[in-house]
Each structure stands twice: as C-alpha cells, then as structure tokens.
Design an enzyme around this catalytic site. Structure first.
Site, PDB file in Angstrom:
ATOM      1  N   HIS A  65       0.856  -1.191   0.000  1.00  0.00           N
ATOM      2  CA  HIS A  65       0.000   0.000   0.000  1.00  0.00           C
ATOM      3  C   HIS A  65       0.884   1.231   0.000  1.00  0.00           C
ATOM      4  CE1 HIS A  65      -2.759   3.087   1.943  1.00  0.00           C
ATOM      5  NE2 HIS A  65      -3.309   2.804   0.781  1.00  0.00           N
ATOM      6  N   GLU A  73       0.095   5.061   0.076  1.00  0.00           N
ATOM      7  CA  GLU A  73      -0.732   6.273   0.139  1.00  0.00           C
ATOM      8  C   GLU A  73       0.178   7.468  -0.117  1.00  0.00           C
ATOM      9  OE1 GLU A  73      -3.052   8.979  -0.114  1.00  0.00           O
ATOM     10  OE2 GLU A  73      -4.133   7.146   0.456  1.00  0.00           O
ATOM     11  N   GLU A 124      -8.666   6.888  -5.520  1.00  0.00           N
ATOM     12  CA  GLU A 124      -8.726   8.354  -5.640  1.00  0.00           C
ATOM     13  C   GLU A 124      -8.029   8.849  -6.909  1.00  0.00           C
ATOM     14  OE1 GLU A 124      -9.152   6.862  -1.745  1.00  0.00           O
ATOM     15  OE2 GLU A 124      -7.135   7.233  -2.530  1.00  0.00           O
ATOM     16  N   GLU A 176     -10.346   2.401  -8.052  1.00  0.00           N
ATOM     17  CA  GLU A 176     -11.559   2.746  -7.293  1.00  0.00           C
ATOM     18  C   GLU A 176     -12.329   3.773  -8.113  1.00  0.00           C
ATOM     19  OE1 GLU A 176     -12.534   4.112  -2.734  1.00  0.00           O
ATOM     20  OE2 GLU A 176     -11.066   5.251  -3.895  1.00  0.00           O
ATOM     21  N   GLU A 230     -16.352   1.555   1.317  1.00  0.00           N
ATOM     22  CA  GLU A 230     -15.799   2.110   2.550  1.00  0.00           C
ATOM     23  C   GLU A 230     -16.668   3.220   3.131  1.00  0.00           C
ATOM     24  OE1 GLU A 230     -12.525   5.293   1.082  1.00  0.00           O
ATOM     25  OE2 GLU A 230     -12.296   3.281   0.265  1.00  0.00           O
TER      26      GLU A 230
END
Length: 698
Positions: free
Chosen positions: A405, A407, A476, A494, A500
């Site tokens: 992951h 971010e 995003e 996504e 979520e």
C-alpha cells in the site's frame, strides 16, 4: 431570384460536404457536414430516431486561435475493421472489434491549420476524436478549450454526479436533465476534497434514458496526455458541452503535433443490457504494450483495512486518529502490527486467498491529512511494530502474496521522486501488486486529480510498474477509460464511491450498485471492496448508527455484478467465521472470466449478470435490486446444454430487509440444466448469488 440562388448554393454546399457512416448492423448512423460558416456539425441516430441532434465540433488553441469555423474538407476516407483480440484479464476470453470508420481531413482556410475528425461507429455506439497531423502550421500548442457539443433530443432521465475535478466519490442523483443543479445538493457526504466546476457541471459517464426508451451514455475512451472531460449542461435546451479540467495556471493541455485527443463516445440502445455489455471503450484503446504478460494474475485478497474504517484499529502508530483521519480522544491499537498481519495471512492461507493487503504499515500517518504537506511518506520505512522481512517470509511459507500500500497523500511530486525505491522494495520482499492512494489536495499545488498532469501520472505509474512486474490498483485516481487494454497490469481502480463510505458516513443508498455498471464500470474494473457481513456498525460501537445499505446476500452478488480481477473479501476474518456457509460463495466465486451474460438490467433499479469462470466449467450469477423488493425468473440457457449442474443459491431470507433484518439469508441447493428456470425473490436492498458447478457422474 437572388434568394433562390443563395438558397440553392447553400443546399449544394451542404450536400457537397455531407458525409455519413453507419454501424455494421446499420442501426446507428452518424451524419457529418460543414455548415455555411465552415463549422463541423454531426448528428447521431439510432434506428432512425434522433439521439444527438445537430452539434458543433471544435477546439480553441491558446496562441493560434479557435479551430471552430472557416474549415474546408480536403478529403474523406472510410474503412471497415472486423477482428478480435484476447484480453489478458477480462469479462470474456475474446473481444470482437468491429466498426466502420469515417475520417474527414479539414483545413482552416484562414490559418492553414489542418485537423482530422475521425468517427468510428460500432453496433454499441459512436466514438470520435480530433487528430492533429504533422504540419508546418502547427507544432507545439496549448489547448484552451474544447467545444464538443452533445445536443440531446429530449429532457431525458439522467443519472449524474457533480463535475468535481478532484473526486468521483458521490452518490448518484436521478433527475431529468432540466433538473440538474449542483447548488441543490447536500454535499456533507464524507468527501474530503471538493472542486466542483460550476452549478451545472456534471461528470461523465453520463447515463440517460429517453421517454421513448432509448438508453444513452456520454463518455470518453483512451484518455492519454489530456485532461478528463466533464460536461457543461444547458438545462433549458438539453445541450451538453465538453468541459476540460484546467491545470494550475488555467491551461487545459500541452500538445505537439502529430497527436490525438481522447475519443468522445456516445453509446445508445433500446436494451439497457447492451450498455453494460459494451466493449467499445476497450476497443478504442491501443493494444497491450507489455509483451510478456504471464506475471499478470487475478487476485482474491483480504487485508488490514476494514478494521480501520470501523475504528477497531488505526492507520497511525500512535493510535490517535479515527477513520476520517481526525484526532480522537479514544486511542485504539495500531492495525498493521506483525502479529495482526500474521493473523490475516493465516486466514488467507486457510481459505485459499491469493493475497493480503496491509494499510498503515509505514511511517508518516500521524501528520499528513489536511495539511497539504509535501514530504509525508518515503514508502520504504515501516513502523517499529511492522517487521516487513518477517512478514514477507511468513507469507511465503504460507503460500500467500503480500499487496503493498502506497498512500501518497496527494503529494504526487514526492511519490514520483521515490517511486523506483518504493518498487525496488516491493521486488525485494516479493510484493506482486500495489494499491496506490491519492487522498487530499494534489502537490504540485494547484493541480487537480482530473487534470492533464495527473492523468499522465496515473498512466505513468502502471507503465513504470510493468518494468518491475508489479500490478497496480489505484484509489482516488481519475476514472479509467479502458487503459487496462494498453497496460493490463493496471488491474483495478476505485475512482467512484466505494463500499468504505458505508463504514463512517451517510453511506451508499441501495440503488448505488445498480447504477455503477452503467457508469463507472464502463471504463474498467473497480475495486469496490464488497463482502461486508456485519452490516450495522453498532456491532463495533453501540453509539454508531452507520450501516452498509444492503443485505448480506447482496454483498455476495456484488462479486459478480461489479467486475474486477482484483476482489477483496473486505470484512474482518472473525466476521466470516460467524457465517461460514455464506462465506463459501466468496471462496468459490471466480474473478477472471471466459464469458459474461447480462441477463437483466435497468439503471437505478436492478441488474443480473452471469459469468463463466476462466478455464473452468463453473458459472456464477449475481442479482441485485435497489431499495425495492423484486421478484424475477431467470432462464439458465447460458449453461452448457446436456449437462447437469449443482446450483447453490444464496438468497435473502424470509423477511430480510436492508434496514430491518439485513443478515437474514438462506441457502438452497438444487440440480439444474440449461432448460431450467430459477425464481428469485430479492428483499428491499437485497440480492442473490448462485454458483453452478457441473455434476460429475461417479
């Protein structure tokens, strides 16, 4: 007499300039002409019914002026293409690319600039784009506006979200075109960054239905080196005009001839199923640029993720931030610990899952959200309680792959500086896939998620990742437009309001998932993260009122109705252990397909899809409904004739209801054949999931 000759000359000019091209079946027709001012005009019809009435085409250049009128036709060419190709991962084993093409070569008489308009007409709809050939009059140039019009034939029912340059994470509105108005929306919806382009600006894909029963969708394909197209809506005359997303200084795109714009698409049918099943967006993209695709594999995964969204644990090491990244007075344990991750690895290994995602593993989560800070994460340094080598070695022994992951906190400049080091770390520890995130305002400051620079970034990351044999799942990001054909390691995204939001906000209404196949999913697979079994959040905190707006059976059906070769069993391991019989469907269901049949569809109301697992005789079916209960009878003629199948039906129980009794489900087993029918009774907000496995004779 003078008027007679003027009118005659006008009509002769129109006739000389008029060009037509039809779809292979002849159902869809495009007419092109130049009007008396030399402005390009096109129309689209379906079975002789108007879909797009006379609409102008044109582009404005910052230095060279407007390319909107004063054109003459230099030449026209036509061709037909009918061939097939095999996607690396997909909804069908083979895709047919069949269209008729019209290319109109134009030259603006005053400036001398040449531009081509290319129309490709499929049985699913129309794709068209602007092409700038290599020429003396144009080299480097800047797009200041694109004036592509879509003049609609009526005040259609429309499924729309605001034209936000930074986010698609909205609930869909269902109104007439004339009723579109962003000022009337309640925007207290859990979205952290909003950059809405205006009162009457909406996003594409824009799904519509006419009073005459035509299903119409306005979208785009192959968005490369260009900003995302939003749409300005004239609510009085039902005119849509392309609205490009600007960069930090107000320009739209920097280009050099020869080059092309993305394809603008108009899909149309009198059968809603055709919109969902379309392959036109993929076909308008370039073929794969990855020669060896053997390392690109579908993945079913679990992860340290939902427990943060329900505030059982935190992303940050200090444990002081809640699911909305706000400081809380109720500290909770850090989720990404070596011990906790091993628990997920054990669960994945036990139940045959391919991978484990871990969020919050790396230093930086305490001080980033909302600060527009540039250097937050380095993407290689773990927290003290996360032993990346020990976890990697443990996963390998258990036969499980770890999913990285990254971010970025919207700091794209920082991520691109560190991208190679991040990917070298993934290779070092055996991570085959990465989930990237872009929460927050973009750095470089002033850029939008949907601008040209960010589109280039979202396309660059999978290209760079391919050199390391890493698959990419972006969150995003700008919404996909079929780029997974060109870069098949761009395995999912996504780019819409995902599951979520049900954990900590007003959530997604029951109709939401019935609209996504007509909108977001037209551009590519979506990491929606289905499979939530504990529906109401008061399980974790008695004071919580949030819930997933669904029944448990519907959560199972989403594995079929929402396509992705990367599918998460998003709930906590302990919640699946409470309902092992329902969990079996998630374990069984395929994620890569040889065939797909859209059996029923109506945007905003229901959808039923059946899919045949790749390399397997097994079929799986998902059926979902909106807030209304629904009864339907499904013909099983998609099954192989002459074979018997064991059908395991996961359905809403008697009295089930997404609000009152969401976990009420029942499981029924029966033997069926291709001539059988199955009656389904779906609860409000409910659904059904079915596995079909051939009965073997002992």
């Amino acid at each position: 007499m003078k008027f007679y000759f003027t009118a005659l000359a006008f009509f002769c000019l129109l006739f000389a300039n008029a060009q037509s091209v039809a779809s292979p079946s002849g159902k869809i027709n495009v007419d092109f002409t130049l009007n008396i001012e030399g402005t390009p005009i096109y129309t689209v019809s379906y079975k002789n019914k108007p879909v797009i009435t006379q609409s102008k085409l044109g582009i404005e250049l910052k230095e060279q002026g407007a390319l909107t009128s004063g054109f003459k036709i230099l030449s026209t060419t036509t061709r037909m293409v009918n061939k097939s190709w095999k996607p690396v991962l997909g909804q069908t084993a083979t895709i047919t690319n069949h269209f008729n093409e019209l290319l109109v070569a134009l030259q603006q008489q005053e400036s001398g600039i040449k531009i081509n308009l290319v129309f490709r007409v499929f049985d699913e709809g129309v794709g068209f784009r602007y092409e700038f050939p290599k020429q003396d009059k144009l080299d480097y140039f800047v797009i200041s506006a694109e004036n592509t019009e879509f003049n609609l034939a009526g005040d259609h029912k429309t499924f729309w979200i605001p034209g936000d340059f930074d986010s698609q994470e909205y609930v869909y509105n269902e109104t007439r075109l004339s009723e579109i108005d962003n000022d009337k929306l309640n925007l207290n919806n859990g979205i952290s960054v909003k950059s809405i382009g205006g009162r009457y600006v909406v996003q594409s894909p824009l799904m519509m239905k006419s009073n005459e029963g035509l299903y119409i969708n306005i979208f785009e394909a192959a968005v490369v080196n260009y900003p995302v197209m939003h749409l300005d809506v004239n609510t009085k005359n039902f005119n849509l005009t392309s609205r490009l997303v600007p960069n930090a200084i107000g320009d739209m795109a920097y280009l050099q001839a020869p080059c092309t714009t993305p394809w603008r698409t108009v899909m149309v049918s009198d059968d809603a199923r055709d919109i969902v099943a379309q392959k036109m967006v993929l076909n308008l993209n370039e073929p794969s640029k990855i020669e060896d695709t053997s390392w690109i594999k579908p993945m079913k995964y679990v992860g340290v993720w939902w427990e943060m969204h329900v505030s059982k644990s935190t992303w940050d090491y200090s444990g002081t931030q809640d699911a909305a990244q706000k400081v809380t007075d109720k500290p909770r344990p850090h989720g990404a610990t070596t011990e906790n991750v091993k628990r997920y690895i054990d669960f994945a290994s036990k139940h045959g899952f391919d991978g484990v995602l871990v969020e919050g593993w790396n230093v930086g989560w305490e001080d980033w959200f909302g600060h527009w800070k540039e250097d937050v994460f380095d993407f290689v340094t773990p927290y003290p309680d996360f032993d990346i080598k020990e976890i990697s070695d443990y996963a390998k022994r258990q036969g499980v792959k770890m999913i990285m992951h990254n971010e970025t906190s919207g700091s794209v400049a920082n991520y691109e500086r560190r991208l190679d080091r991040a990917m070298e770390t993934m290779v070092q520890y055996g991570y085959p896939a990465v989930k990237t995130g872009y929460v927050g305002k973009i750095i470089p400051r002033g850029e939008f998620h949907d601008g040209q620079a960010m589109v280039n970034h979202f396309n660059y990351v999978p290209q760079r990742a391919a050199e390391y044999k890493i698959m990419v799942n972006s969150h995003e990001s700008s919404r996909p437009t079929g780029v997974q054909r060109t870069w098949p390691n761009y395995i999912a995204a996504e780019a819409a309001r995902g599951n979520e939001f049900n954990g900590w906000s007003s959530g997604n209404p029951p109709a939401h998932e019935t609209i996504l196949p007509f909108t977001r999913l037209l551009g590519g697979p979506m990491d929606y993260t289905p499979g939530i079994f504990e529906i109401k959040m008061n399980v974790y905190d008695p004071e919580k009122t949030e819930q997933v707006h669904t029944t448990l059976a519907k959560q199972l059906a989403l594995y079929v109705t929402i396509y992705s070769p990367l599918q998460m069993a998003a709930d906590l391991p302990e919640n699946y252990e409470k309902y092992p019989d329902a969990f079996q469907f998630i374990k069984d269901v395929g994620i890569d397909w040889d065939d797909t049949k859209v059996l029923e569809a109506e945007p905003g109301d229901y959808i039923t899809i059946a899919r045949k697992e790749k390399g397997s005789p097994n079929w799986f079916l998902g059926a979902i409904t909106d807030e209304n209960a629904r009864n339907t009878t499904i013909r099983l003629d998609f099954l192989e004739p002459g074979k018997k199948y064991k059908a395991i039906i996961y359905k809403d129980g008697k009295g089930a209801d997404w609000q009152k009794d969401p976990i009420n489900y029942a499981i029924e087993t029966k033997t069926v054949t291709a001539s059988s029918k199955i009656k389904l009774k779906m609860a409000p907000g409910g659904g059904a999931a079915i596995s079909f496995m051939p009965v073997t004779n002992n």
